[in-house]
Design a protein around this motif. Structure first.
Motif, short mmCIF file in Angstrom:
data_model
loop_
_atom_site.label_atom_id
_atom_site.label_comp_id
_atom_site.label_asym_id
_atom_site.label_seq_id
_atom_site.Cartn_x
_atom_site.Cartn_y
_atom_site.Cartn_z
N PHE A 11 -18.87 5.72 83.77
CA PHE A 11 -19.39 5.07 84.97
C PHE A 11 -19.96 6.14 85.88
O PHE A 11 -19.24 7.03 86.34
N GLY A 68 -22.68 5.09 88.26
CA GLY A 68 -23.45 4.43 89.31
C GLY A 68 -24.31 3.31 88.74
O GLY A 68 -24.13 2.91 87.60
N LYS A 118 -18.38 9.59 97.62
CA LYS A 118 -17.21 8.85 98.12
C LYS A 118 -16.49 9.58 99.25
O LYS A 118 -16.94 9.52 100.39
N VAL A 134 -17.46 12.36 91.66
CA VAL A 134 -17.66 11.47 92.80
C VAL A 134 -16.34 10.77 93.15
O VAL A 134 -16.00 10.62 94.32
N GLN A 135 -15.60 10.36 92.12
CA GLN A 135 -14.33 9.67 92.36
C GLN A 135 -13.13 10.60 92.22
O GLN A 135 -12.15 10.49 92.95
N ASP A 143 -18.99 14.91 86.85
CA ASP A 143 -19.17 13.89 87.89
C ASP A 143 -17.83 13.67 88.58
O ASP A 143 -16.95 12.98 88.07
C1 LIG Z 1 -18.47 5.50 92.38
C2 LIG Z 1 -19.00 6.45 91.39
C3 LIG Z 1 -20.37 6.76 91.34
C4 LIG Z 1 -21.40 6.04 92.16
O1 LIG Z 1 -21.23 6.19 93.53
P1 LIG Z 1 -21.99 5.19 94.53
O2 LIG Z 1 -21.76 5.81 95.89
O3 LIG Z 1 -21.34 3.86 94.38
O4 LIG Z 1 -23.42 5.18 94.14
C5 LIG Z 1 -20.78 7.74 90.46
N1 LIG Z 1 -19.90 8.36 89.66
C6 LIG Z 1 -18.59 8.08 89.66
C7 LIG Z 1 -17.66 8.83 88.76
C8 LIG Z 1 -18.09 7.10 90.52
O5 LIG Z 1 -16.80 6.78 90.50
#
Ligand SMILES: *Cc1c(COP(=O)(O)O)cnc(C)c1O
Length: 426
Positions: free
Chosen positions: A167, A169, A281, A254-255, A252
């Motif tokens: 995942f 985005g 995030k 982001v989370q 990645d």
């Molecule tokens: C949430 C997420 C994204 C996307 O972030 P958005 O701010 O919703 O666009 C990308 N990569 C990972 C691993 C995520 O958990």
């Protein structure tokens, strides 16, 4: 002892002040607001039927006055809890001075934010964007340009290796390499140039690398897939395969990043460095969307004026909030809290295995809890938990994703796990 900085992050009355009034009936105010959502909002989510009006720290209050412990924290966007006073103050102060310049001009927050974020993350350069998906898109563009300009891959033939169940985005390019039919189907024609290998299989990564491979792009722990931790040694082997073949490693985060697992990066647990990291995030403290690609200057250096951009990327409010986030992380208190309380959370969740739970995975204050499909669905457990005053959400039907704010207390964790045990019995 809870450090002073964190105490200030815990202004809520906590459990004693919990005004939760027991199983919530969907009363008139709640249902009329939900009706508005359903009539006027696009139906791209299926929220739990609770309408939140206020929040502070680890607690949220709905329009009926019920209080709930937040056990999801906006999928890790709220790592520092709701409305952390330092972050709210930074946003207010910036709103009173300057909001937006565009990147046509310099502003007095951008450079400082980039330097501070690079220092915190041990990287050399920062590319600011807004959402997580934009950070991933940007990393893909940078990796492709690097492949053509530095590695010497033939134009328009760069490949990026991604994982099953990824995942990253929701943009058209990113969903092009999603194998989740709900996220992917009906959005073609799809962007080519991605090769999928089984997550956690380093041999498969090595075998998939060819002369056109620009990068390996993966989550260090897969969040949306259900908090999937790859086997020990996977990342070291992937790093080696990348080094042997002049391929970039993009993590990645982001989370998973920014203290969620107990470190700045989840990859830090493996003693592996990526060439690029994506952050989002929590970088905006749950206040505004802030994302970034951070990493090697010689890789991000392929970007030249005009070749990439964003109107709001790196705008003063984002940078001011981002700087306050970096400052919160610079003491290591949140990382330590995630490590220590995460051990407690995992010990407590482990007790539920065999009692309606099949498996628990994760690291730090982050857990995927697989519900016994013979007992209940993830949605049923989420609803029963709501009735117990705890909010979290299922992912892929049978897994609960637990990611409490890192300001949560041990007592609040116990309260929530007890509630989960009761929800599983209910
Ligand atoms: C949430 C997420 C994204 C996307 O972030 P958005 O701010 O919703 O666009 C990308 N990569 C990972 C691993 C995520 O958990």
């Amino acid at each position: 002892m809870v450090p002073d900085r964190l105490n200030r992050a815990l202004p809520t009355p906590g459990l004693e002040g919990c005004r939760y009034r027991g199983p919530m009936a969907d009363t008139a105010v709640t249902s009329s607001i939900i009706t508005l959502d359903e009539q006027w909002g696009a139906h791209n989510y299926h929220p739990l039927p609770v309408v939140i009006a206020e929040a502070e720290g680890s607690w949220v209050t709905d329009v009926e006055g019920n209080r709930y412990l937040d056990f999801l924290s906006g999928y890790s966007a709220l790592n520092f809890g709701h409305r952390h006073p330092d972050l709210v103050a930074a946003a207010h102060a910036q709103l009173d001075r300057l909001t937006l310049t565009s990147r046509a001009f310099h502003n007095d927050q951008f450079g400082a934010f980039c330097r501070e974020l690079a220092t915190l993350t041990g990287t050399e350069m920062v590319l600011t964007m807004n959402t997580g998906a934009e950070a991933v898109e940007s990393a893909i563009k940078v990796a492709r340009k690097w492949a053509y300009q530095v590695k010497g891959v033939a134009f328009d033939s760069a490949e990026i290796i991604v994982a099953t169940n990824n995942f990253h985005g929701r943009t058209t390019t990113i969903v092009s390499f999603s194998d989740d039919p709900v996220a992917h189907d009906n959005y073609g024609p799809f962007t080519p140039g991605f090769v999928t290998v089984p997550y956690g299989d380093a041999e498969a990564v090595r075998d998939a690398i060819g002369p056109n491979t620009a990068a390996v792009l993966m989550e260090p722990i897969q969040g949306e897939a259900g908090v999937i931790v790859p086997p020990d040694g996977f990342w070291r082997d992937v790093r080696q395969a990348c080094d042997d073949n002049d391929v970039l490693l993009i993590s990645d985060e982001v989370q998973s990043g920014l203290a969620r697992t107990g470190e700045i990066f989840a990859l830090d647990h493996e003693d592996v460095r990526a060439d690029l990291y994506t952050l989002g995030k929590a970088l905006g403290g749950g206040i505004i969307p802030v994302s970034a690609v951070v990493g090697r200057a010689d890789v991000l250096g392929v970007l030249t004026p005009g070749s990439h951009g964003s109107t709001f990327g790196g705008y003063p409010v984002a940078c001011a909030v981002g700087r306050a986030v970096v400052e919160l992380l610079s003491t290591g208190d949140f990382q330590k809290r995630s490590t220590d309380l995460g051990a407690h959370l995992h010990a407590r969740l482990g007790e539920l295995v065999g009692h309606g739970v099949v498996e628990v995975r994760g690291r730090g204050l982050w857990a995927g809890v697989d519900i016994d499909p013979a007992a209940k669905t993830g949605r049923e457990v989420s609803m029963a938990l709501r009735d117990q005053g705890v909010l979290c959400k299922e992912t892929h039907h049978r897994t609960l994703r637990i990611a409490p704010p890192l300001v949560i207390t041990r007592e609040e964790i116990d309260h929530a796990v007890d509630a989960l045990a009761a929800a599983l019995r209910a």
